[in-house]
Write a protein that holds these residues in place. Structure first.
Motif, PDB file in Angstrom:
ATOM      1  N   TYR A  81     -11.152  12.618   4.254  1.00 43.44           N
ATOM      2  CA  TYR A  81     -11.651  11.381   3.645  1.00 43.44           C
ATOM      3  C   TYR A  81     -12.596  11.790   2.527  1.00 43.44           C
ATOM      4  N   LEU A  82     -12.835  10.872   1.612  1.00 42.87           N
ATOM      5  CA  LEU A  82     -13.786  11.116   0.534  1.00 42.87           C
ATOM      6  C   LEU A  82     -15.072  10.394   0.903  1.00 42.87           C
ATOM      7  N   GLY A  83     -16.160  11.140   1.043  1.00 40.34           N
ATOM      8  CA  GLY A  83     -17.436  10.535   1.410  1.00 40.34           C
ATOM      9  C   GLY A  83     -18.554  11.067   0.530  1.00 40.34           C
ATOM     10  N   TRP A  84     -19.517  10.203   0.190  1.00 40.21           N
ATOM     11  CA  TRP A  84     -20.648  10.621  -0.637  1.00 40.21           C
ATOM     12  C   TRP A  84     -21.803   9.660  -0.443  1.00 40.21           C
ATOM     13  N   ARG A  85     -22.973  10.124  -0.841  1.00 41.28           N
ATOM     14  CA  ARG A  85     -24.194   9.319  -0.748  1.00 41.28           C
ATOM     15  C   ARG A  85     -24.616   8.856  -2.126  1.00 41.28           C
ATOM     16  N   ASP A  86     -25.293   7.726  -2.149  1.00 42.08           N
ATOM     17  CA  ASP A  86     -25.899   7.215  -3.378  1.00 42.08           C
ATOM     18  C   ASP A  86     -27.219   7.959  -3.554  1.00 42.08           C
ATOM     19  N   SER A  87     -27.450   8.519  -4.721  1.00 39.73           N
ATOM     20  CA  SER A  87     -28.669   9.313  -4.926  1.00 39.73           C
ATOM     21  C   SER A  87     -29.920   8.453  -5.085  1.00 39.73           C
ATOM     22  N   LYS A  88     -29.749   7.160  -5.359  1.00 34.64           N
ATOM     23  CA  LYS A  88     -30.917   6.307  -5.609  1.00 34.64           C
ATOM     24  C   LYS A  88     -31.185   5.267  -4.523  1.00 34.64           C
ATOM     25  N   ARG A  89     -30.184   4.991  -3.722  1.00 31.17           N
ATOM     26  CA  ARG A  89     -30.331   3.956  -2.684  1.00 31.17           C
ATOM     27  C   ARG A  89     -29.868   4.514  -1.342  1.00 31.17           C
ATOM     28  N   PRO A  90     -30.302   3.890  -0.238  1.00 26.72           N
ATOM     29  CA  PRO A  90     -29.896   4.400   1.086  1.00 26.72           C
ATOM     30  C   PRO A  90     -28.472   3.970   1.458  1.00 26.72           C
ATOM     31  N   LEU A  91     -27.527   4.285   0.579  1.00 25.42           N
ATOM     32  CA  LEU A  91     -26.138   3.891   0.793  1.00 25.42           C
ATOM     33  C   LEU A  91     -25.256   5.127   0.865  1.00 25.42           C
ATOM     34  N   GLY A  92     -24.185   4.982   1.625  1.00 28.02           N
ATOM     35  CA  GLY A  92     -23.141   5.984   1.681  1.00 28.02           C
ATOM     36  C   GLY A  92     -21.820   5.283   1.436  1.00 28.02           C
ATOM     37  N   TYR A  93     -20.829   6.049   1.058  1.00 24.11           N
ATOM     38  CA  TYR A  93     -19.516   5.497   0.758  1.00 24.11           C
ATOM     39  C   TYR A  93     -18.469   6.397   1.395  1.00 24.11           C
ATOM     40  N   ALA A  94     -17.397   5.804   1.871  1.00 19.56           N
ATOM     41  CA  ALA A  94     -16.295   6.592   2.422  1.00 19.56           C
ATOM     42  C   ALA A  94     -14.982   5.914   2.055  1.00 19.56           C
ATOM     43  N   VAL A  95     -14.019   6.724   1.652  1.00 20.94           N
ATOM     44  CA  VAL A  95     -12.660   6.241   1.395  1.00 20.94           C
ATOM     45  C   VAL A  95     -11.753   7.016   2.337  1.00 20.94           C
ATOM     46  N   VAL A  96     -11.089   6.276   3.225  1.00 20.81           N
ATOM     47  CA  VAL A  96     -10.226   6.841   4.255  1.00 20.81           C
ATOM     48  C   VAL A  96      -8.816   6.314   4.017  1.00 20.81           C
ATOM     49  N   VAL A  97      -7.820   7.137   4.262  1.00 17.56           N
ATOM     50  CA  VAL A  97      -6.437   6.700   4.106  1.00 17.56           C
ATOM     51  C   VAL A  97      -5.968   6.052   5.405  1.00 17.56           C
ATOM     52  N   ILE A  98      -5.550   4.796   5.308  1.00 17.59           N
ATOM     53  CA  ILE A  98      -5.005   4.071   6.461  1.00 17.59           C
ATOM     54  C   ILE A  98      -3.624   3.561   6.060  1.00 17.59           C
ATOM     55  N   ASP A  99      -2.602   3.983   6.776  1.00 15.19           N
ATOM     56  CA  ASP A  99      -1.217   3.622   6.455  1.00 15.19           C
ATOM     57  C   ASP A  99      -0.905   3.905   4.987  1.00 15.19           C
ATOM     58  N   ASP A 100      -1.289   5.089   4.535  1.00 11.73           N
ATOM     59  CA  ASP A 100      -1.052   5.565   3.166  1.00 11.73           C
ATOM     60  C   ASP A 100      -1.793   4.777   2.093  1.00 11.73           C
ATOM     61  N   VAL A 101      -2.761   3.958   2.480  1.00  8.11           N
ATOM     62  CA  VAL A 101      -3.533   3.170   1.523  1.00  8.11           C
ATOM     63  C   VAL A 101      -4.994   3.622   1.573  1.00  8.11           C
ATOM     64  N   PRO A 102      -5.568   4.032   0.431  1.00 10.62           N
ATOM     65  CA  PRO A 102      -6.990   4.378   0.429  1.00 10.62           C
ATOM     66  C   PRO A 102      -7.825   3.129   0.709  1.00 10.62           C
ATOM     67  N   THR A 103      -8.674   3.224   1.715  1.00 10.46           N
ATOM     68  CA  THR A 103      -9.494   2.094   2.141  1.00 10.46           C
ATOM     69  C   THR A 103     -10.952   2.532   2.126  1.00 10.46           C
ATOM     70  N   GLY A 104     -11.740   1.900   1.257  1.00  8.13           N
ATOM     71  CA  GLY A 104     -13.127   2.288   1.084  1.00  8.13           C
ATOM     72  C   GLY A 104     -14.096   1.347   1.766  1.00  8.13           C
ATOM     73  N   ILE A 105     -15.226   1.909   2.181  1.00 11.07           N
ATOM     74  CA  ILE A 105     -16.296   1.111   2.781  1.00 11.07           C
ATOM     75  C   ILE A 105     -17.635   1.551   2.199  1.00 11.07           C
TER      76      ILE A 105
END
Length: 168
Positions: free
Chosen positions: A41-65
């Motif tokens: 999966y592709l995951g990273w943190r926001d350098s300025k805010r307390p946020l993280g992001y993740a993009v996971v493949v579900i049924d061949d579709v990239p799904t981000g949160i």
């Protein structure tokens, strides 16, 4: 299954639990130089805010949160404790694990419903599952056993991260 190389537009359009404003304000990772073949999966943190992001493949579709990082216990006057990431389940790398909470997608998220889990703070799960297992973990020095063990860890990470994102 690894993440196929994504563009900034593909990443932004993948978010399922974010408003248009949140998507437009999302910080994006540096995509140049990523070893996509070694990312479940592709995951990273926001350098300025307390946020993280993740993009996971579900049924061949990239799904981000978009995830909100809980403040570390030390910020609340407590001491930081070791924890195991719910995605990679690495028993060795337990010091840098954080509670991340994501609002659910759709109407539930607009009502304030959230779901949380413990994830490696820096989203390094893909490298953790590829780490050479200790003898105690594996019970063998056989290279074939080691490869199978790592393959099972990779499959487990893929399954657990996709299951969490699908629940959103």
């Amino acid at each position: 299954m690894h993440v196929k190389p994504l563009t900034e537009n593909e990443i932004r359009s993948s978010f399922v639990n974010a408003s248009k404003r949140e998507v437009s304000q999302a910080s994006l990772p540096v995509l140049d130089g990523l070893d996509w073949e070694r990312l479940e999966y592709l995951g990273w943190r926001d350098s300025k805010r307390p946020l993280g992001y993740a993009v996971v493949v579900i049924d061949d579709v990239p799904t981000g949160i978009i995830l909100r990082a809980a403040p570390p216990p030390t910020a609340l006057g407590g001491r930081r404790r070791s924890a195991i990431c719910a995605w990679c389940e690495d028993p060795i790398e337990t010091k840098d694990v954080s509670l991340y909470v994501a609002k659910r997608g759709g109407a539930a998220g607009r009502k304030g419903d959230t779901i949380g889990t413990l994830i490696c703070t820096e989203f390094v799960c893909s490298s953790n599952v590829r780490r050479k297992p200790t003898f105690t973990e594996l019970g063998s020095d056989d290279p074939t056993d080691r490869e199978l063990f790592i393959e099972r860890r990779i499959a487990g990470l893929t399954e657990r991260s996709a299951k969490f994102v699908a629940a959103i």
